[in-house]
Motif scaffolding. Structure first.
Motif, PDB file in Angstrom:
ATOM      1  N   ASP A  20       8.441  -3.010  -3.755  1.00  0.00           N
ATOM      2  CA  ASP A  20       7.384  -3.783  -2.994  1.00  0.00           C
ATOM      3  C   ASP A  20       8.398  -4.860  -2.168  1.00  0.00           C
ATOM      4  N   GLU A  48      -5.643  -4.345  -2.663  1.00  0.00           N
ATOM      5  CA  GLU A  48      -4.426  -5.197  -2.688  1.00  0.00           C
ATOM      6  C   GLU A  48      -4.249  -6.038  -1.388  1.00  0.00           C
ATOM      7  N   SER A  55       0.753  -1.172   0.038  1.00  0.00           N
ATOM      8  CA  SER A  55       0.009  -0.110  -0.050  1.00  0.00           C
ATOM      9  C   SER A  55       1.010   1.124   0.119  1.00  0.00           C
ATOM     10  N   GLU A  68      -9.653  -0.573  -5.985  1.00  0.00           N
ATOM     11  CA  GLU A  68      -8.812  -1.717  -6.269  1.00  0.00           C
ATOM     12  C   GLU A  68      -8.379  -2.260  -4.934  1.00  0.00           C
ATOM     13  N   ILE A  88      -9.735  -9.085  -4.512  1.00  0.00           N
ATOM     14  CA  ILE A  88      -8.496  -8.452  -4.779  1.00  0.00           C
ATOM     15  C   ILE A  88      -8.565  -7.971  -6.135  1.00  0.00           C
TER      16      ILE A  88
END
Lengths: 81, 146
Positions: free
Chosen positions: A18, B48, A9, B46, B80
């Motif tokens: 990431d 995640e 996020s 969206e 998701i």
């Protein structure tokens, strides 16, 4: 020791990646990933109070001792549902 | 049973998966995506997930619900990826012999899911801006651990 750092996020957006293998000294604790992240982006300091940590898919405290091969994740405030 | 999927959630199949002969009722919660947030028009959302941890936390919630209420079956499904307005982002169904336990367990499961399961919502606004939602955090306090 080597640990895998995973970001999600907003933490992923702040860092611009990431996941990354990072090297930490023996005796490192979970919150030491922020030593690395603060060098990547100064925004991590502002966000730090709301970021939680997980090691090997369990929430942990900042002081949680790390060991070689751990997966340390930075967990921003969750917003599922 | 817990599941994270990028496909549209089949609500009927979820209900059928908890239907048992010994159950007297099924409580079903469907979380759907809203077309507005903070007085702004939302185009789509969206989600995640930190999938491996999210599944582990969802399994733990199911176990905790089972230890607290005599439920027959429970299913937790979170979607998701992109979810269009009005579609289901989360479905929870709980069956039990009596309705009280099904209601309570289902409420517990959705409330806890929103607090501890590492899933994040990103809002794509109609004006073209994109933001990670901090809705839970802002409205109900800090995320607590399980």
């Amino acid at each position: 020791m080597k640990v895998t750092m995973r970001l999600f996020s907003i933490a992923k957006d702040l860092a611009g990646f990431d996941a990354r293998e990072i090297e930490l000294p023996e005796g490192a604790r979970a919150a030491d990933v922020f030593v690395v992240l603060n060098a990547v982006s100064t925004s991590f300091e502002d966000w730090r109070p709301s970021l939680m940590l997980a090691v090997n898919r369990e929430y942990v405290s900042s002081e949680h001792p790390l060991k070689n091969g751990d997966e340390v994740a930075v967990i921003p405030p969750v917003s599922g549902g | 049973m817990v599941q994270i999927t990028s496909e549209k959630i089949d609500v009927q199949a979820a209900v059928e998966s908890v239907t048992t002969p010994e159950s007297g009722g099924i409580d079903l919660f469907i979380g759907t995506t809203r077309n507005h947030s903070k007085n702004r028009a939302v185009a789509w959302l969206e989600y995640e997930a930190y999938e491996s941890m999210a599944l582990k936390m969802m399994e733990r919630l199911e176990e905790e619900a089972r230890s607290r209420w005599p439920i027959s079956k429970a299913v937790l499904i979170h979607r998701i990826g992109r979810v269009d307005i009005g579609e289901a982002s989360v479905v929870i169904a709980v069956s039990s012999a009596h309705r009280k336990e099904a209601f309570e367990a289902c409420r517990f499961l959705i409330d806890k899911l929103k607090q501890v399961v590492p899933i994040w919502k990103r809002e794509f606004f109609a004006d073209g801006t994109v933001e990670w939602s901090r809705q839970y955090h802002a409205e109900e306090g800090t995320t607590e651990t399980l």
